[in-house]
Design a protein around this motif. Structure first.
Motif, PDB file in Angstrom:
ATOM      1  N   VAL A  23       0.858  -1.182   0.000  1.00 57.26           N
ATOM      2  CA  VAL A  23       0.000   0.000   0.000  1.00 57.26           C
ATOM      3  C   VAL A  23       0.894   1.232   0.000  1.00 57.26           C
ATOM      4  CG1 VAL A  23      -1.958  -1.116   1.121  1.00 57.26           C
ATOM      5  CG2 VAL A  23      -0.200  -0.012   2.519  1.00 57.26           C
ATOM      6  N   MET A  24       0.396   2.322  -0.588  1.00 62.70           N
ATOM      7  CA  MET A  24       1.133   3.575  -0.616  1.00 62.70           C
ATOM      8  C   MET A  24       0.665   4.429   0.556  1.00 62.70           C
ATOM      9  SD  MET A  24       3.069   3.121  -3.302  1.00 62.70           S
ATOM     10  CE  MET A  24       3.792   4.748  -3.555  1.00 62.70           C
ATOM     11  N   LYS A  25       1.601   4.804   1.433  1.00 60.51           N
ATOM     12  CA  LYS A  25       1.259   5.577   2.621  1.00 60.51           C
ATOM     13  C   LYS A  25       2.063   6.877   2.675  1.00 60.51           C
ATOM     14  CE  LYS A  25      -0.144   1.771   5.669  1.00 60.51           C
ATOM     15  NZ  LYS A  25       0.099   1.111   6.987  1.00 60.51           N
ATOM     16  N   GLU A  26       1.424   7.910   3.239  1.00 63.29           N
ATOM     17  CA  GLU A  26       2.086   9.204   3.388  1.00 63.29           C
ATOM     18  C   GLU A  26       3.129   9.173   4.498  1.00 63.29           C
ATOM     19  OE1 GLU A  26      -0.190  12.649   4.086  1.00 63.29           O
ATOM     20  OE2 GLU A  26      -1.135  12.691   2.106  1.00 63.29           O
ATOM     21  N   ASP A  27       4.220   9.902   4.250  1.00 59.00           N
ATOM     22  CA  ASP A  27       5.167  10.136   5.331  1.00 59.00           C
ATOM     23  C   ASP A  27       4.861  11.499   5.950  1.00 59.00           C
ATOM     24  OD1 ASP A  27       6.167  12.021   3.550  1.00 59.00           O
ATOM     25  OD2 ASP A  27       8.245  11.332   3.676  1.00 59.00           O
ATOM     26  N   GLU A  28       5.768  11.998   6.782  1.00 60.05           N
ATOM     27  CA  GLU A  28       5.505  13.247   7.504  1.00 60.05           C
ATOM     28  C   GLU A  28       5.403  14.460   6.585  1.00 60.05           C
ATOM     29  OE1 GLU A  28       9.957  12.377   7.554  1.00 60.05           O
ATOM     30  OE2 GLU A  28       8.121  11.267   8.033  1.00 60.05           O
ATOM     31  N   GLU A  29       5.927  14.365   5.350  1.00 62.85           N
ATOM     32  CA  GLU A  29       5.847  15.481   4.411  1.00 62.85           C
ATOM     33  C   GLU A  29       4.691  15.337   3.412  1.00 62.85           C
ATOM     34  OE1 GLU A  29       9.776  17.339   3.104  1.00 62.85           O
ATOM     35  OE2 GLU A  29      10.346  15.258   3.453  1.00 62.85           O
TER      36      GLU A  29
END
Length: 380
Positions: A23-29
Motif C-alpha cells: 500500500v502507498m502511505k504518506e510520510d511526515e511530508e
C-alpha cells in the motif's frame, strides 16, 4: 523503505504486486511511499525488479530539439508555456484515444486522471507544482492499451519510467510525454499553504493558477481566486510556497539524486518552458509562452509530424534550448537548511515558521556561490 532517496513514488511496485500486499502511505511530508505487509509477502521480488530507481533503461538513443508554440492563442493562454501538451492531447483524442495527466481535485490536491473529450483537457492544462498521486492510472492505462486504444500518458520522467517498467512491453498505441522537471515539492506543505490562504482571506478557494500570464509569460504570477471574489496575486518569487519549491527546501528526497533527467529521456517527447528563447531566437518570443520540444523516439516523431502544422516551430540545438547546467538536466542541490526544516515539520511547526528555513546565513550563501562557480567551471 530503506532509503527514501531510492523511491520516486511512481507506484510501479504497488501495481505489480501479485498478492496486493503493498500500500502507498504518506510520510511526515505528505509524500507517498510503498509499505509492504511482510506477513503476506511471498518474496517474489517483482517489486524490486519493476522499480525504475533500481532498473532504468533509457530505450531512446536520439533527441531532436525544437522550440515553438500552439497557434491557438486561447489554448496557449491557458497553458504554462506554449500549449504543446494540448496540441498532442487533441490529436490523441481525435483518434478516439485517452489522455492521462495531472489535475486538481475539489480540494486542490493533485491526482492523475484520464480524460476522453477535448472539453475535459482544461483540467490537465497548466503546471501543478505538487507531486501528483497516480492512484490506479497505470492499471487503467494498461486496460485501454489492451483494448487497442491510443493512450497518451503525461507526467514527470520518473512517472513515465515507472509506467514503462510496470507495462514491461512495448505498445505501439502508447505515447508518453514528460515535462522538464525541477523537482516535486511536499504535498503536505501545499495543503498547509492553502489552509493559510483560506484563513487569511476567510473564504474557500475557487481556482488556483501556478503560472498566470496576465502580466506576461516570463514574469508570471501565482493567482488564487476565492469564493468571496477576492484574489491573491503575486510574482512567483515573492510567493512563499514557490520560494520553498524553487529553493529546494521541501522536495521529495529522491529529487536530490534524480536518475531520470538524462537526455535522451525514456519518454517519446519531453516538453517544458523555453527559458532564454529571447536571447537565441527572439522571433519566437512574444511573451505569451514558448515551449521546448524534445523528440526522442519513433512514436515521438509521429506525434510531432501530426501536430506540426498546428504549431509555430523552429529546430535548435539541445544545449542552446536547455542548458547542460539547467536543473531540468541534473539533480538539484539540497537546501542547506533541509534537515532543520524537516525537524520542524516533525515538530508540527506552522507554515510561516517552516518558510523561515528558506533564509540562508551569510556563510551558507558564500558556500553556495563558490559551489556554483566550481560547477560552472566543470561544465566548460
Amino acid at each position: 523503505m530503506r532509503n527514501k532517496k531510492e523511491c520516486c513514488g511512481c507506484t510501479a511496485c504497488f501495481h505489480i504486486c501479485p498478492i496486493n500486499c503493498i500500500v502507498m502511505k504518506e510520510d511526515e511530508e505528505g509524500f507517498l511511499y510503498p509499505n509492504i505487509d511482510k506477513a503476506k509477502c511471498i518474496h517474489c521480488n517483482k517489486c524490486k525488479e519493476v522499480c525504475p530507481n533500481r532498473n532504468i533503461e533509457n530505450r531512446n538513443t536520439r533527441t531532436q530539439t525544437f522550440v515553438g508554440y500552439y497557434k491557438d492563442d486561447e489554448v496557449r493562454k491557458q497553458s504554462s508555456s506554449g500549449g504543446i501538451f494540448s496540441a498532442i492531447a487533441e490529436w490523441i483524442l481525435q483518434q478516439k484515444g485517452v489522455v492521462f495527466g495531472a489535475a486538481f481535485d475539489e480540494n486542490f490536491e493533485v491526482h492523475h486522471i484520464a480524460v476522453e473529450t477535448k472539453e475535459e483537457l482544461i483540467k490537465l492544462r497548466g503546471s501543478k507544482y505538487v507531486q501528483s498521486r497516480l492512484e490506479n492510472t497505470f492499471l487503467e492505462a494498461k486496460e485501454y492499451l489492451e483494448k487497442k486504444r491510443k493512450v497518451l500518458f503525461t507526467g514527470t520522467a520518473c512517472q513515465i519510467a515507472g509506467l514503462k517498467n510496470y507495462l514491461s512491453a512495448e505498445y505501439e498505441n502508447l505515447y508518453t510525454v514528460d515535462v522538464l522537471c525541477h523537482g516535486a515539492p511536499s504535498p503536505k506543505i501545499w495543503r498547509m499553504y492553502l489552509d493559510d490562504k483560506k484563513e487569511q482571506y476567510q473564504a474557500s478557494i475557487n481556482k488556483v493558477e501556478f503560472r498566470n500570464k496576465d502580466d506576461g509569460w516570463k514574469n508570471y504570477f501565482i493567482s488564487i481566486a476565492f469564493s468571496n471574489m477576492e484574489r491573491f496575486y503575486t510574482h512567483y518569487y515573492k510567493d512563499k510556497f514557490t520560494r520553498m519549491f524553487l529553493d529546494n527546501l521541501d522536495l521529495r528526497p529522491s529529487c536530490y539524486s534524480c536518475v531520470f533527467k538524462e537526455i535522451p529521456r525514456i519518454s517519446d517527447v519531453t516538453i517544458g518552458d523555453s527559458w532564454g528563447v529571447e536571447n537565441y531566437m527572439p522571433d519566437m518570443d512574444d511573451d505569451k509562452g514558448t515551449s521546448v520540444i524534445l523528440v526522442h523516439s519513433s512514436n515521438g516523431e509521429k506525434i510531432f509530424r501530426e501536430i506540426r502544422k498546428k504549431l509555430i516551430v523552429s529546430e535548435v540545438g539541445l544545449d542552446v534550448a536547455v542548458s547542460p547546467t539547467a536543473d531540468s538536466r541534473k539533480s538539484v542541490t539540497m537546501h542547506p537548511n533541509r534537515n532543520k526544516y524537516l525537524e520542524g515539520v516533525k515538530r508540527g511547526e506552522n507554515f510561516d515558521v517552516l518558510y523561515e528555513y528558506v533564509k540562508k546565513s551569510f556563510l551558507q550563501r558564500a558556500v553556495g556561490y563558490v559551489q556554483y562557480f566550481i560547477n560552472n567551471l566543470r561544465m566548460k
